[in-house]
Design a protein around this motif. Sequence first.
Motif, PDB file in Angstrom:
ATOM      1  N   VAL A  86      78.917  54.130  46.208  1.00 21.52           N
ATOM      2  CA  VAL A  86      79.035  53.075  45.183  1.00 21.52           C
ATOM      3  C   VAL A  86      80.126  53.461  44.184  1.00 21.52           C
ATOM      4  N   PHE A  87      80.122  54.726  43.776  1.00 26.05           N
ATOM      5  CA  PHE A  87      81.121  55.170  42.792  1.00 26.05           C
ATOM      6  C   PHE A  87      82.482  55.467  43.418  1.00 26.05           C
ATOM      7  N   ARG A  88      82.553  55.403  44.748  1.00 18.22           N
ATOM      8  CA  ARG A  88      83.876  55.455  45.383  1.00 18.22           C
ATOM      9  C   ARG A  88      84.400  54.034  45.594  1.00 18.22           C
ATOM     10  N   GLY A  89      83.656  53.063  45.121  1.00 24.50           N
ATOM     11  CA  GLY A  89      84.130  51.685  45.160  1.00 24.50           C
ATOM     12  C   GLY A  89      83.541  50.829  46.263  1.00 24.50           C
ATOM     13  N   ALA A  90      82.677  51.394  47.105  1.00 23.88           N
ATOM     14  CA  ALA A  90      82.102  50.608  48.209  1.00 23.88           C
ATOM     15  C   ALA A  90      81.269  49.455  47.647  1.00 23.88           C
ATOM     16  N   LYS A  91      81.440  48.286  48.240  1.00 25.87           N
ATOM     17  CA  LYS A  91      80.726  47.095  47.733  1.00 25.87           C
ATOM     18  C   LYS A  91      79.389  46.986  48.454  1.00 25.87           C
ATOM     19  N   ILE A  92      78.477  47.828  48.078  1.00 31.96           N
ATOM     20  CA  ILE A  92      77.180  47.853  48.782  1.00 31.96           C
ATOM     21  C   ILE A  92      76.005  47.733  47.821  1.00 31.96           C
ATOM     22  N   LEU A  93      76.282  47.332  46.585  1.00 28.48           N
ATOM     23  CA  LEU A  93      75.163  47.067  45.678  1.00 28.48           C
ATOM     24  C   LEU A  93      74.453  45.798  46.170  1.00 28.48           C
ATOM     25  N   ARG A  94      73.208  45.625  45.716  1.00 28.04           N
ATOM     26  CA  ARG A  94      72.393  44.531  46.244  1.00 28.04           C
ATOM     27  C   ARG A  94      73.111  43.175  46.131  1.00 28.04           C
ATOM     28  N   LYS A  95      73.719  42.947  44.970  1.00 30.38           N
ATOM     29  CA  LYS A  95      74.403  41.656  44.770  1.00 30.38           C
ATOM     30  C   LYS A  95      75.616  41.542  45.682  1.00 30.38           C
ATOM     31  N   ASP A  96      76.316  42.671  45.892  1.00 31.23           N
ATOM     32  CA  ASP A  96      77.496  42.640  46.770  1.00 31.23           C
ATOM     33  C   ASP A  96      77.120  42.184  48.165  1.00 31.23           C
TER      34      ASP A  96
END
Lengths: 230, 500, 172
Positions: A170-180
């Motif tokens: 997540v902190f490397r920029g991957a868009k894998i948060l729940r909303k993403d």
Amino acid sequence: MRIRLRQLFGLSRLYRGQPGTGNRRIGSIAVGAKLLGLMVLSFFAFGTRTSAGLLWLTGINLALLFVFRYGFIFLRREIKVFLWQTVIIVSLYILRFGWIEGFKPGAMISWQLSLTYVPGLIFVKTTPQPRIVETFSAVVPYRAAFVMATCLKFIPLILTEIRNIYEGQVFRGAKILRKDLLNPINWPDLVFCLALPVIIRSMNLAGEITLAAKARNFGLKKKRTCWPGI
Amino acid sequence: MIPASGIYLQAVTCPITRSSIFTTNYNTGDAVASTACKRREVDSVVRIKNYSYAYPDTTQFAIRNINLDIETGQCHCVSGPTGSGKTTLGLAIKGLLPPGKEEGRISGVSATEDGGTDIGIVLQNPEIQILASTIGAEIAFGLENLCVDPAAMPARVGEALEAVGLDRPFENETAHLSMGQKYRLILASHLVMNPRLLILDEPAGQMDPDGLKKLLKVIQALKNAGMSFLLFEHNPEFLTEIIDVYWHLDSEGYLRAGHFKMSVYDPLRSGSPGSGRLGATDGEVVSVRKLTVSGADGSPIFSDLLLRVAKGQRVTVYGANGTGKTTLLRCLAGFVQASAGDVMVFGKKPVPRNLRGKVGCLFQNPQQQLFENTVYDEVAFPLKRYGKRRSAMASKVDEMLSMCEIGELAEFSPHKLSYGQKHLVALASVLAADPELLLLDDPFAGLDQSRCEMILNLLSRLNQEKGLTIIWACHHPQMFSGWADLEFLMKRGKIFAHSS
Amino acid sequence: MTRISLKESLFLGFCAVFILLSRAALRLHLGISGHVMFSTMFFLLIARGCVPRFFAATITGLFAGTAAMALGMGKGGPLLLIKFVLPAMVVDIGAMALPFMFQSYLLCALVAATAASTKFIDTYVMDRLVSMNPDIILQHAFLEAAPAVLFGVAGGLFVPPVIRRLKSYGVI
């Protein structure tokens, strides 16, 4: 010179809770009988066609919940699923046969379907997981039982590792948060940033566990005996 | 090949073995009655002669021309950099290597009465080696595999538990043990099979000082009773009190007699890029007030925590395994909610979505984050996600690769690099996004001291030049002593200022 | 062919665990019918792609079904086993019939769609057993299977690039 622990440390003292032999076998038989009984109950639901019969079965299931000291509330998540299923089936019956002709048979079928599932749920919810795994171990080959028990045992470790990889990505920029993830465009990130490292990790983990098991002679002999305790 | 920073001492080989009457007291660590150090004829537990090994599908030997003779009651320690082949040597002795190219021979290994070999090997991570859910079943696992009569198991399991000083009932769950206790449990699960030699792979790596102290006591007691040990440890300084013979396995895979002493990190060494400090500057990055975080069972992991970190400060948080260091960092990153108290990061409540690009995180085993085809792509990934232009991205990636001294690996697959190199790639990929706050959860545990020193210098440089704020959680206080501006100790759910 | 190794068995077991974990996670967060087939197909195909043994996916399905029963996941009790084993068998048969399947997006999608469509059979058989009206059985089974097939295909499409990367890393 062969070093024996008995020689090294003198006579062993008896430990608190030293197990008696045979506990495990009795436990497995009890769980097996429970499973069999509940499966019979489930199959009865398939054959019952009258509302009186379904009422009887519902009563027996409720009584079992009472016997196992569980309230009906512990099935709340499943009740949601059953309700959703009922809505679909009843809707289909109403669409096909109209309100009057369709509602009752649709509701009956949903009720019947639910009663085929409930005994299985009662079994898994009222039986401790180690007991279930133990029972499976008693009937399946020891290697398969070992693999299954080990994989289940390592779930907390796997979850911790998944969490670490997830939070790092997540902190490397991957868009894998729940909303993403509500946007399918971001699903490749889930697969490549999370699933792929997790697959690689699980392969390494499988190798490490194999090594640890072989270091203690797993697979050396065709059969193995069983620790008498729980 | 000896790294320039090391000090190479002469081999210290002790031909003396202790004999005892096999009654050992765990609490004192002594062989009771006449523990006499005297010269006598000794048995060889294992003898390795001109042994070399190459893994399948490779032509290069991982270990070369090894000569080693371990006698009864001796403790040998093989040190060497990460990836030098220490574990390979241990697995070779135990006979657990996959069939590959082999030369020379390993002799002396014999069968026990139960039909196993008289060598036990405890691998690096205790968590992965615990295969059963209760203490009794875990220790009995080896006996089950050797078809030992179940009726004979409880007594043998009890003896093994006693030998490692774990006074716990058989039915206790293994999940509830501390890391140190888990390690001793694994030790017991090998002892129960009556080995003559125990191989321990990086015993100090995963353990906090307290756990290590107890383990050393157990090893000493077993040694006194005639058990032989072979330790593989990249930093043997933690284990000196039990070691009789020192060896060094170099990066080429050659074993040499001698005590290779790693240099101790000196933050103030002249010429070191990490010698200067930025210290606190204006602006508070982290502010934690009366923070309490509870576990799944509702009991607090820690409570009433106070912590203030200013921009540009270096902070280390020490503590034994399970004291809540990871939870604290996860709380700062916004992944764990506080049960009570306030947490502010950059003046706001931490939310992962809002902290992306500002915070960098490296957790344990950072090499697990790697997923791209080349090192270049791996480092470029965060820049792509943060929308950097291609030209700016290329120069940034090159800068990070050269800063981490992995410029020549840009086109390599990250998965084919050494353990240490993978760590550097993971670090470079986190630093590429130019975070203002870096959270490190013991990510470099298991790396040798020279690699750690290189990373410390790199972080110091970023701290000085870019004002990077660093919060570093680790379990060995002596590892980076003197490097940080603020040092904290987490103990029994509280945080204490260690020194400043 | 040699016997399946312990390491391979454990990896298949972990694939089964991933199927269950993702089912649990998706059930909590999405609540869309058939979406669990995304992860089920992905991991069944990955299991077969990484462990080139004839019954690799079936073993994974068997593990997943047994563990789902043991953990009380999903509705169906002992019948849960069929829900996992049927699509897994289709994956194994597909991999045997199409040797280059894991290099092709199209073939993976095709096999995933076929495997996911076994949901139709599950539903059909269950509905028949409780004597549902035959017309409605078909509609109900179609309603259950259609989203499952769509999600299954999506899961299958991610398999070739992942297998390609695992091969390039030297992991498989």
